[in-house]
Design an enzyme around this catalytic site. Structure first.
Site, mmCIF file in Angstrom:
data_model
loop_
_atom_site.group_PDB
_atom_site.id
_atom_site.type_symbol
_atom_site.label_atom_id
_atom_site.label_comp_id
_atom_site.label_asym_id
_atom_site.label_seq_id
_atom_site.Cartn_x
_atom_site.Cartn_y
_atom_site.Cartn_z
ATOM 1 N N TYR A 143 -1.059 -5.297 0.236
ATOM 2 C CA TYR A 143 -1.140 -6.969 0.266
ATOM 3 C C TYR A 143 -1.524 -7.189 -1.849
ATOM 4 O O TYR A 143 -1.390 -7.708 -1.740
ATOM 5 C CB TYR A 143 -2.651 -6.792 0.840
ATOM 6 C CG TYR A 143 -3.268 -7.044 2.339
ATOM 7 C CD1 TYR A 143 -1.849 -6.335 2.706
ATOM 8 C CD2 TYR A 143 -4.240 -7.211 2.335
ATOM 9 C CE1 TYR A 143 -2.657 -6.821 3.997
ATOM 10 C CE2 TYR A 143 -4.631 -6.716 3.829
ATOM 11 C CZ TYR A 143 -3.359 -6.203 4.936
ATOM 12 O OH TYR A 143 -3.811 -6.748 6.047
ATOM 13 N N ASP A 261 -11.859 -4.867 11.897
ATOM 14 C CA ASP A 261 -11.824 -5.794 12.344
ATOM 15 C C ASP A 261 -12.289 -5.554 14.296
ATOM 16 O O ASP A 261 -12.908 -5.829 14.790
ATOM 17 C CB ASP A 261 -11.050 -6.916 12.076
ATOM 18 C CG ASP A 261 -11.282 -7.919 11.573
ATOM 19 O OD1 ASP A 261 -12.148 -8.178 11.169
ATOM 20 O OD2 ASP A 261 -10.820 -9.017 12.067
#
Ligand code: NAD
Length: 368
Positions: A143, A261
């Protein structure tokens, strides 16, 4: 009396409603344990864009840096949704504050409240006893690496025309792996002393470095903690196959994004999950859910994830584990008595036990 300064970032949507309940619980804890909490509010997200033209004004970062800890609610909303790369976006506030405060560790606890076990899509026998902590590296990896998108003259397709090409770079430095590994081992020592280190060492060079450093730190300083290596694809399967076997799961940024998640879904209740982002000098605590613009201003948002982020603040920033346990016990009692906000109500919930945001906060305080 010890006094802590807390930077409050209510943000957007349900943010102001739920953060008020977090503060209510902190004040009650302060009164009970003889500790002072002082607050300074600052702008972040959509409201900061409206008032200052940027999602993270300089004075917000300055107030956050000067505070002992930061309590954030949520940012974002329909009003600021845009695909125009030149317009400011609320999420820039989140990325900016994490970077600005040097928050390289993200902690996401996944615990099942017995009273809510029906909310999970997994069988009760599978989720019984789930209590894990996902430790995700937050400021490195894919990222934050070099990236580019361009037309590739050499790689022309069958029609002879150049097609587009893009790349992202996955890079880790030794010190980045070492500091997150240490955090994971330290946390494991306060829990069940087991660390599962997740990588893709059969394919990726960064993962081979990751594995080497994690073992090195373990053998040198944390030999008392059990360490297992697990490949990310296998981990994704085992998280829903035998979730109760995990204690601390440590991994790099993108694997952690996806696995946290997945792990969060084991509980089945988004409104019940908190997270902490830690650096060397400060930390930020927030619920895992977003700003829920669909229910903002209605007084029905579930404040429990925000209250659990307060619980994490007491545990990790102020070393107030007993007070943190107190909050956990109080929430458990409230749920065991059948009290629910609308999002976690089920067929067994009687209508007189469905409460709003403020009433849920009052119930938690009342049980402390
Ligand atoms: P969301 O988490 O805000 O909402 C998803 C669903 O869950 C909605 O139906 C919402 O009403 C419900 N919900 C969430 N939190 C709840 C709570 N505490 N009580 C009761 N119900 C709750 O996710 P989304 O709808 O995808 O995103 C909405 C906005 O939030 C977007 O602008 C998004 O970018 C932003 N967002 C912010 C964060 C953050 O601040 N950390 C995280 C995720 C999304």
């Amino acid at each position: 009396m010890t006094t802590y300064n807390i930077c409050l970032l209510p943000g957007d949507g349900i943010g102001p409603e739920i953060i008020a309940e977090g503060v209510k619980v902190l004040d009650a804890i302060g009164a009970k344990y003889g500790v002072g909490f002082e607050y300074e509010k600052a702008l972040i997200g959509g409201i900061a864009i409206d008032e200052r033209g940027t999602a993270l004004p300089d004075d917000t970062l300055a107030i956050a840096k000067a505070a002992d800890a930061v309590l954030l609610a949520a940012v974002g909303g329909y009003k600021w949704d845009t695909t125009d790369p030149n317009l400011p976006r609320p999420e820039q506030g989140l990325l900016g504050i994490r970077k600005g405060l040097g928050l390289y560790t993200n902690l996401r606890p996944v615990q099942i409240f017995q009273a809510l076990s029906e909310a999970s899509t997994l069988k009760p026998s599978v989720i019984d006893g789930v209590d894990m902590m996902i430790v995700r590296e937050l400021t490195g990896g894919l990222y934050f690496g070099m990236r580019e998108r361009f037309y590739d003259e050499e790689g022309a397709g069958a029609d002879g025309k150049p097609g587009q090409r893009a790349y992202d770079t996955l890079e880790y430095r030794e010190y980045e792996i070492e500091r997150i590994a240490r955090q994971a081992f330290e946390i494991a020592r306060k829990r069940r002393s087991k660390v599962s280190s997740v990588d893709k060492a059969n394919v990726l060079e960064t993962s081979r470095l990751w594995r080497e450093i994690v073992h090195d730190i373990h053998d040198r300083d944390y030999a008392d903690v059990e360490l297992e290596d697990i490949l990310v694809d296998n981990c994704a399967m085992q998280l829903i196959n035998r979730p109760a076997d995990f204690d601390v799961v440590v991994t790099e940024n993108m694997f952690g994004d996806i696995l946290s998640d997945e792990a969060a879904q084991i509980t089945g209740s988004l409104g019940m999950l908190a997270s902490a982002s830690l650096g060397d000098s400060t930390a930020l605590y927030e619920p895992s859910h977003g700003s829920a613009p669909d229910i903002a201003g209605k007084g029905i948002a579930n404040p429990l994830a925000q209250i659990m982020s307060v619980e994490m603040m007491l545990r990790y920033s102020f070393d107030m584990g007993v007070a943190a346990d107190d909050i956990r016990r109080s929430i458990t009692s409230v749920l065991d008595e059948g009290w629910r906000t609308r999002d976690i109500a089920d067929a067994a919930t009687t209508s007189d036990h469905v409460v709003g945001t403020v009433a849920m906060g009052d119930l938690v305080v009342g049980h402390l």
